[in-house]
Design an enzyme around this catalytic site. Structure first.
Site, PDB file in Angstrom:
ATOM      1  N   GLU A  54     -11.561   1.977 -14.242  1.00  0.00           N
ATOM      2  CA  GLU A  54     -10.387   1.848 -12.376  1.00  0.00           C
ATOM      3  C   GLU A  54     -11.626   3.198 -12.001  1.00  0.00           C
ATOM      4  O   GLU A  54     -11.062   4.626 -12.135  1.00  0.00           O
ATOM      5  CB  GLU A  54      -9.268   2.076 -12.268  1.00  0.00           C
ATOM      6  CG  GLU A  54      -8.871   0.631 -12.272  1.00  0.00           C
ATOM      7  CD  GLU A  54      -6.931   0.973 -12.310  1.00  0.00           C
ATOM      8  OE1 GLU A  54      -6.906  -0.032 -12.637  1.00  0.00           O
ATOM      9  OE2 GLU A  54      -7.216   2.646 -11.406  1.00  0.00           O
ATOM     10  N   GLU A  74      -5.148  -4.369  -0.604  1.00  0.00           N
ATOM     11  CA  GLU A  74      -4.076  -5.110  -1.284  1.00  0.00           C
ATOM     12  C   GLU A  74      -2.561  -4.911   0.365  1.00  0.00           C
ATOM     13  O   GLU A  74      -2.140  -3.210  -0.317  1.00  0.00           O
ATOM     14  CB  GLU A  74      -3.331  -4.526  -2.644  1.00  0.00           C
ATOM     15  CG  GLU A  74      -4.979  -5.824  -2.841  1.00  0.00           C
ATOM     16  CD  GLU A  74      -4.873  -5.068  -4.786  1.00  0.00           C
ATOM     17  OE1 GLU A  74      -3.560  -5.092  -5.819  1.00  0.00           O
ATOM     18  OE2 GLU A  74      -5.687  -4.364  -4.848  1.00  0.00           O
ATOM     19  N   LYS A  90       0.864  -2.579  -1.606  1.00  0.00           N
ATOM     20  CA  LYS A  90       0.959  -1.075  -2.318  1.00  0.00           C
ATOM     21  C   LYS A  90       1.066   0.706  -1.891  1.00  0.00           C
ATOM     22  O   LYS A  90       0.909  -0.267  -0.392  1.00  0.00           O
ATOM     23  CB  LYS A  90      -0.816  -0.437  -3.595  1.00  0.00           C
ATOM     24  CG  LYS A  90      -1.183  -1.569  -4.073  1.00  0.00           C
ATOM     25  CD  LYS A  90      -2.588  -1.486  -4.072  1.00  0.00           C
ATOM     26  CE  LYS A  90      -2.478  -0.257  -5.867  1.00  0.00           C
ATOM     27  NZ  LYS A  90      -1.953  -0.341  -7.000  1.00  0.00           N
ATOM     28  N   GLU A 145      -3.605   3.848   0.166  1.00  0.00           N
ATOM     29  CA  GLU A 145      -3.313   2.798  -1.640  1.00  0.00           C
ATOM     30  C   GLU A 145      -3.577   1.540  -0.873  1.00  0.00           C
ATOM     31  O   GLU A 145      -3.764   1.231  -1.827  1.00  0.00           O
ATOM     32  CB  GLU A 145      -2.469   3.615  -2.146  1.00  0.00           C
ATOM     33  CG  GLU A 145      -2.266   4.702  -3.180  1.00  0.00           C
ATOM     34  CD  GLU A 145      -1.340   5.167  -3.934  1.00  0.00           C
ATOM     35  OE1 GLU A 145      -0.966   3.476  -4.777  1.00  0.00           O
ATOM     36  OE2 GLU A 145      -0.907   6.176  -4.140  1.00  0.00           O
TER      37      GLU A 145
END
Length: 563
Positions: A268, A331, A334, A342
């Site tokens: 990641e 997203e 998040k 985030e």
């Protein structure tokens, strides 16, 4: 003391085992789905294909996603969720059922090649720490039982804060609460099974959480920058990602020794393209760094670097590495609010348009390592391996005439000095290409000009007394004001005497000339300076024939923080 025998060069010797070239790594993406507005998996599968993305990680073993990725050729990493980890660790039959249902059932149409057991367990579920390696072992045993262990590897993503004392990198070690109890048996398992260590490394969060003024933005993004020197190793870093990777390698070495290093994948890694810091992060120095421009710079630097094969680090220059960008989409589930940073890590918006331009198929040039680098011999390998490296380099294109008896660089007549000369000549002649300064560990790359390598073309810059004191003074002032080290010619310093304008000007001119790597035009000073090729001595002061400028990005002792 010089060795008893002269160093003999076997010019025809062939030692192919000495050179290891890193293969180009592979880039993937993390397909997170913490959102309520994402396209269906079939559309995502086509999006991945259209953009040349060849690897994807998902955070479970979802059948709909795995079926959508069938017959695409895309490599898929699936994950045993943290909530299943305890049962998988406790009962091998549970592990076997999981592998049957989430892996074997989709092979070979879906190219599943990795099973991640848990996700950042040390960070999110420390109560499961001691179950982690047993769970990984049971999953691997299930793969063996099903005949899949060669095709599918088992690993677990580890958050970078498992490494402590990571600045400077050579101090890096795994935290005391997990080092011996979990990390050592995990690394031994990964070595035994031919797998890799998965690290989630985010320079973005290290930059975000820094002590103000310790990490430059260019250093964090991987843009060209002046660098940071690890004073213990003298290795120079031009990328925060490299520094964090090397801290991980050093942490491994402290548990396994320097010869048993597990390949490391950055599973990641990404940069926020917008939003604001949440309340828990508000006030951090890096909050303003979340932007489309910075995300584009970071991720494109990473893509270009990995796909060009430039995957090594200053400490492990021949290391190979795959990397996965987080994330495929922005997203909206998040973070803690509608504009939380985030929620803005995606390469794509949920409508499948790009947030910014990137290219997984036609990488551009990688910004690191910097153009100036040298290859030096590693004294720790012993004289036999140094001799083998020396023989190979001299027999494969290095110009070793300068270290023959009587030549300008024959002294010091030691194997280490001659090997450094030869391996550096080979490295420079090969265009400093990746893998051309390894020699099976007998040499390594440095990014500051090493004093131990003799330069057969050494030269100096001295003042021309004929131009007169006024022009000498003007040139002296200019050199001292533009980077020359004029400390030694201050009153009471080592080269203050002889206290004449021509002597002081010679020292300053030469310092400027050496610091600029003796580049053409850097010893002119409007006719007040001239180049000489014999070492000058002025009174008791010997002019140095090289100088190293240490332009560093300051970093505090401690760790590159992450959250």
């Amino acid at each position: 003391m010089a060795p008893a025998r002269l160093l003999i060069f076997v010019l025809g010797a062939a030692l192919p085992f000495l050179l290891f070239h890193a293969e180009a790594g592979e880039m993937g993406v993390n397909y997170g789905r913490v959102a309520d507005d994402l396209p269906d998996p079939a559309a995502v599968s086509q999006l991945l294909k259209d953009n040349g993305i060849t690897m994807v990680r998902i955070y479970n073993g979802d059948a709909g996603v795995l079926n959508a990725l069938a017959n695409t050729g895309i490599k898929v990493s699936v994950m045993v969720p943290n909530e299943d980890l305890a049962d998988v660790a406790r009962d091998p039959s549970v592990a076997l059922d999981w592998v049957r249902n989430h892996v074997a059932a989709f092979l070979p149409a879906t190219k599943i090649n990795v099973i991640s057991v848990g996700n950042e367990v040390f960070e999110s579920r420390p109560d499961l720490n001691l179950q982690l390696v047993p769970a990984m072992t049971n999953v691997h045993s299930a793969l063996v039982q099903l005949g899949l262990a060669d095709a599918v590897k088992v690993t677990t993503p580890v958050a970078f804060n498992a490494v402590t004392d990571s600045s400077p990198p050579s101090s890096g070690r795994f935290r005391d609460d997990i080092a011996q109890s979990v990390m050592k048996p995990m690394l031994e398992f990964l070595l035994l099974t031919g797998s890799f260590l998965s690290m989630n490394i985010y320079p973005f969060f290290a930059y975000l959480n820094q002590i103000p003024g310790t990490i430059s933005l260019d250093f964090a993004l991987g843009n060209p920058n002046s660098g940071f020197t690890d004073e213990s190793t003298r290795l120079v870093y031009h990328s925060l990602l490299d520094a964090q990777l090397d801290a991980t390698y050093y942490a491994q070495e402290k548990l396994l020794g320097s010869n048993a290093i597990v390949p490391t994948s950055d599973t990641e890694c990404g940069w926020s393209n917008g939003g604001k810091c949440s309340l828990r992060l508000e006030g951090r120095v890096g909050c303003g760094a979340a932007s489309i421009a910075n995300a584009q710079a970071y991720n494109n630097n990473l893509i270009n670097r990995i796909l060009s094969g430039n995957t090594g680090t200053p400490h492990r220059p021949d290391a190979d590495m795959d990397a996965y960008i987080f994330a495929l989409f922005n997203e909206n589930g998040k973070g803690s609010g509608p504009d939380d940073i985030e929620r803005h890590f995606g390469l794509f918006y949920p409508n499948m348009t790009k947030v910014y331009e990137f290219d997984f198929q036609h990488p551009g040039p990688s910004p690191v390592p910097p153009a100036a680098s040298w290859c030096v011999a590693n004294a720790a390998v012993g004289e036999d391996r140094l001799q083998a490296a020396l023989d190979f380099a001299c027999g494969h294109g290095a110009d070793c005439s300068g270290i023959q008896p009587g030549a300008v660089c024959f002294e010091p007549n030691t194997r280490l000095a001659h090997a450094s000369y030869a391996v550096n000549s080979y490295y420079q002649n090969q265009g400093r290409a990746s893998g051309t300064c390894d020699f099976a560990g007998a040499a390594f790359v440095v990014f500051q000009e090493p004093a131990e390598i003799c330069d057969p073309n050494a030269s100096w810059c001295v003042a021309n007394a004929e131009v007169g004191d006024d022009r000498l003074q003007a040139a002296l002032d200019w050199a001292c004001g533009h980077g020359a080290d004029c400390g030694p010619i201050q009153p009471g310093a080592s080269c203050f005497e002889p206290n004449t304008r021509v002597a002081h000007a010679s020292y300053a001119f030469n310092s400027y000339y050496q610091r600029n790597h003796r580049a053409s035009g850097t010893c002119d000073f409007a006719g007040a300076g001239t180049v000489v090729f014999k070492a000058p001595k002025i009174g008791n002061c010997v002019l140095p024939w090289r100088a190293v400028i240490e332009e560093t990005t300051s970093m505090s002792n401690g760790s590159y923080a992450s959250i």
